[in-house]
Design a protein around this motif. Structure first.
Motif, short mmCIF file in Angstrom:
data_model
loop_
_atom_site.label_atom_id
_atom_site.label_comp_id
_atom_site.label_asym_id
_atom_site.label_seq_id
_atom_site.Cartn_x
_atom_site.Cartn_y
_atom_site.Cartn_z
N PRO A 21 0.83 -1.21 0.00
CA PRO A 21 0.00 0.00 0.00
C PRO A 21 0.86 1.26 0.00
CG PRO A 21 0.04 -0.98 2.19
CD PRO A 21 0.72 -1.95 1.28
N THR A 22 0.41 2.25 -0.76
CA THR A 22 1.16 3.51 -0.86
C THR A 22 0.28 4.73 -0.61
OG1 THR A 22 0.78 3.54 -3.26
CG2 THR A 22 2.84 2.55 -2.47
N THR A 23 -1.02 4.58 -0.71
CA THR A 23 -1.92 5.72 -0.53
C THR A 23 -2.72 5.56 0.77
OG1 THR A 23 -3.79 4.72 -1.71
CG2 THR A 23 -2.15 5.90 -3.03
N HIS A 24 -3.28 6.67 1.24
CA HIS A 24 -4.10 6.62 2.45
C HIS A 24 -5.32 5.72 2.24
CE1 HIS A 24 -1.80 9.59 4.60
NE2 HIS A 24 -1.91 10.46 3.61
N GLU A 25 -5.85 5.72 1.02
CA GLU A 25 -7.02 4.90 0.74
C GLU A 25 -6.69 3.41 0.84
OE1 GLU A 25 -7.55 8.89 -0.76
OE2 GLU A 25 -5.97 7.40 -1.10
N GLN A 26 -5.50 3.03 0.37
CA GLN A 26 -5.11 1.63 0.44
C GLN A 26 -4.82 1.20 1.89
OE1 GLN A 26 -1.80 1.55 -2.29
NE2 GLN A 26 -3.11 1.20 -4.07
N PHE A 27 -4.24 2.09 2.67
CA PHE A 27 -4.03 1.79 4.09
C PHE A 27 -5.38 1.62 4.79
CE2 PHE A 27 0.28 3.05 3.34
CZ PHE A 27 1.03 2.48 4.37
N LEU A 28 -6.34 2.51 4.49
CA LEU A 28 -7.66 2.41 5.09
C LEU A 28 -8.35 1.12 4.65
CD1 LEU A 28 -10.03 3.58 6.69
CD2 LEU A 28 -10.71 4.82 4.61
N HIS A 29 -8.22 0.77 3.38
CA HIS A 29 -8.80 -0.47 2.86
C HIS A 29 -8.30 -1.68 3.66
CE1 HIS A 29 -10.09 -3.42 -0.23
NE2 HIS A 29 -8.93 -4.00 0.02
#
Length: 311
Positions: free
Chosen positions: A283-291
């Motif tokens: 993961p590299t984006t905040h959205e991917q971390f949240l996912h």
């Protein structure tokens, strides 16, 4: 960060800190009320006893976690009616509490006994130790050699909240973490790939940050992650097998959820195809971390380990 730590401490002690079921606490208010604020029952009495639920006082949870009481301190004690005398006794009790915890390995040199007092008792303490309360210096000689911090009301509340939080955290460290056994760590001979990774020693003096038991948990995280990352995400469509990593702390290295997912998958492999396979492995984006975090939380709900975590 401090607010998240405070919430985690409140949740754990609310759920697991008492011998007879859950007991919601607030930091520092309910703790100071249990230990410091005493309700008068009969004004005319020369002294009175603190009235508390037998199994819900602060010293009861200390007794439960430690297995034995602090020498010289009882869970239910009589306190003098005179406010100055009461303040001195409470200050002494807090001093004994801190001394006992430090003798068990707690890091509390920054916490002063007066920070654990209720606001009204702290005001008396400052008045006595600055000579503002005349005729009340009977026992202040023991304190006069120490540096005195005179705090405004709002500053005192902030310091008191932090002090009580640190006391609870250190109680957890010295009474709960030692239950962690090195037997939970997998046999390193079964993980050949770990031979090229720097090791984490569990000896008592090899770190000034983490205790021996915390380092045992780090070893457990490293070895489970290295073994199960290739199992959990071998068929991943969201980045493939995640790379090897050296897990050395409990915050940044766990942010993407992959390490925790690997630990859970080791004991609940049925969650791999339904939950963990859907995680981003790089993961590299905040959205991917949240996912990833949402998937991890849903998995915790499935196995009833959410402990008040909400999606």
């Amino acid at each position: 960060f401090f607010q998240k730590t405070l919430t985690a401490v409140k949740t754990w002690f609310t759920l697991f800190g008492w011998s007879k079921g859950q007991n919601p606490i607030s930091i520092p208010y309910s703790l100071r009320r249990d230990v410091c604020i005493v309700q008068l029952t009969v004004i005319q009495e020369k002294n009175f006893k603190r009235k508390l639920d037998k199994d819900k006082g602060f010293y009861e949870t200390l007794l439960r976690l430690n297995g034995q009481p602090i020498p010289g301190l009882a869970a239910s004690q009589s306190l003098p009616l005179d406010p100055v005398e009461r303040m001195f006794q409470l200050h002494w009790q807090h001093s004994e509490l801190l001394s006992f915890l430090k003798s068990q390995g707690a890091c509390l040199s920054h916490v002063m006994p007066e920070f654990l007092l209720a606001p009204e008792d702290y005001k008396i303490w400052t008045e006595v130790n600055t000579g503002l309360r005349r005729g009340s210096m009977r026992s202040s000689g023991k304190l006069s050699g120490k540096r005195i911090f005179i705090l405004e009301d709002s500053a005192f509340e902030t310091i008191s909240k932090r002090a009580w939080t640190d006391v609870l955290l250190q109680m957890y460290k010295v009474f709960v973490l030692p239950r962690v056994s090195s037997r939970i760590v997998p046999d390193p001979s079964n993980l050949e790939s770990l031979q090229n990774m720097p090791g984490i020693k569990s000896e008592p003096l090899c770190s000034n940050i983490y205790s021996r038991y915390e380092r045992i948990i780090l070893i457990w995280l490293n070895k489970h992650y290295e073994k199960y990352r290739k199992i959990v995400w071998k068929d991943s469509q969201r980045g493939g097998i995640p790379p090897m990593r050296w897990i050395v702390n409990f915050d940044r290295d766990l942010l993407d959820g992959l390490v925790l997912a690997a630990q859970i998958a080791a004991y609940c492999p049925y969650l791999i195809p339904t939950h963990f396979i859907k995680m981003y492995t790089d993961p590299t984006t905040h959205e991917q971390f949240l996912h990833n975090s949402l998937i991890l939380v849903k998995a915790l709900h499935v196995v009833n380990l959410e402990i008040d975590i909400k999606v």
